[in-house]
Design an enzyme around this catalytic site. Structure first.
Site: not given
Length: 251
Positions: A151, A155
């Site tokens: 994740y 990002k």
């Protein structure tokens, strides 16, 4: 403040709930027409109804942002329905917190490549129209170590990609920026579920937020509406943290 968004045409991916829906509602509240997508039909139709109450045009369609053909088809339909695409908000996220191959593969396809495909599609249209605004929704997980690896990595990649695009497209009058939200709580969201199922972890994270609370989707939506608006005309290549002071990096 009048943000100058009335009559603009905006696309928000992953807009059926949470941050995405709040961004769409904030834009609609300023008079922008919306094209929204998500994978779930029921929540999408509910969001569509809320946006329509703002008195703007709305096009809503299911879309698998992890599939290039699906993304391209949605955007082409959105342009046909609205007439142009002035604003693109790449909000959708798989929110995968594991470290297995499948977590990486899904995160790459949805968080990163879904945003890349959508951006590639709209750039020529914006260039033809003489300008536009593109916004990526990242996370403070991208700004310092300690978050789930797949994740956080995706990002962070979004922030880097946004900065590169901003430099490349500035002369074309296309602004590109990123927002990095902190811990945002809403019914059915990640932090709502953590509060219900792992209260000690929730309380630990909450205790690290100087403002003393989790953020709301509406607080992110208001910032997003400003960033993509003509009022922010000199803002490009920037990543703005919206986190109540939560992340501790100097950059």
């Amino acid at each position: 403040m009048n943000l100058g968004l009335s009559g603009k045409n905006a696309v928000v991916t992953g807009a059926s709930k949470g941050i995405g829906k709040s961004i769409a509602l904030a834009l609609a509240g300023e008079g922008a027409n919306l094209a929204i997508c998500s994978r779930g039909e029921e929540a999408l139709r509910s969001a569509e109804s809320e946006i329509m109450e703002k008195g703007v045009k709305v096009f809503a369609s299911t879309c698998d942002v992890g599939n290039r053909d699906s993304v391209n088809g949605f955007l082409e339909s959105a342009r046909n329905k609205l007439g142009s695409i002035d604003i693109l908000v790449n909000n959708v996220s798989a929110i995968r917190f594991g470290d297995e191959d499948i977590d990486w593969e899904i995160s790459v396809n949805i968080d990163l490549m879904g945003s890349v495909w959508a951006t590639r599609k709209v750039i020529p249209w914006m260039m033809e129209a003489g300008g536009g605004s593109i916004l990526f929704i990242s996370s403070i997980s991208a700004l310092e170590a300690g978050s789930p690896p797949s994740y956080a990595a995706m990002k962070a990649a979004i922030i880097s990609y946004s900065k590169t695009l901003a430099v490349d497209l500035a002369s074309k009058h296309i602004r590109v920026n990123t927002i990095a939200p902190g811990s945002i709580e809403f019914d059915g969201g990640v932090w709502d579920m953590v509060k219900q199922n792992n209260r000690p972890f929730y309380d630990m994270v909450l205790g690290g937020i100087p403002s003393g609370r989790m953020g709301t989707p509406g607080e992110v939506g208001d910032i997003a509406a400003f960033v993509v608006s003509p009022r922010a005309s000199w803002l490009t290549g920037t990543c703005i943290s919206v986190d109540g002071g939560q992340h501790h990096s100097n950059l």
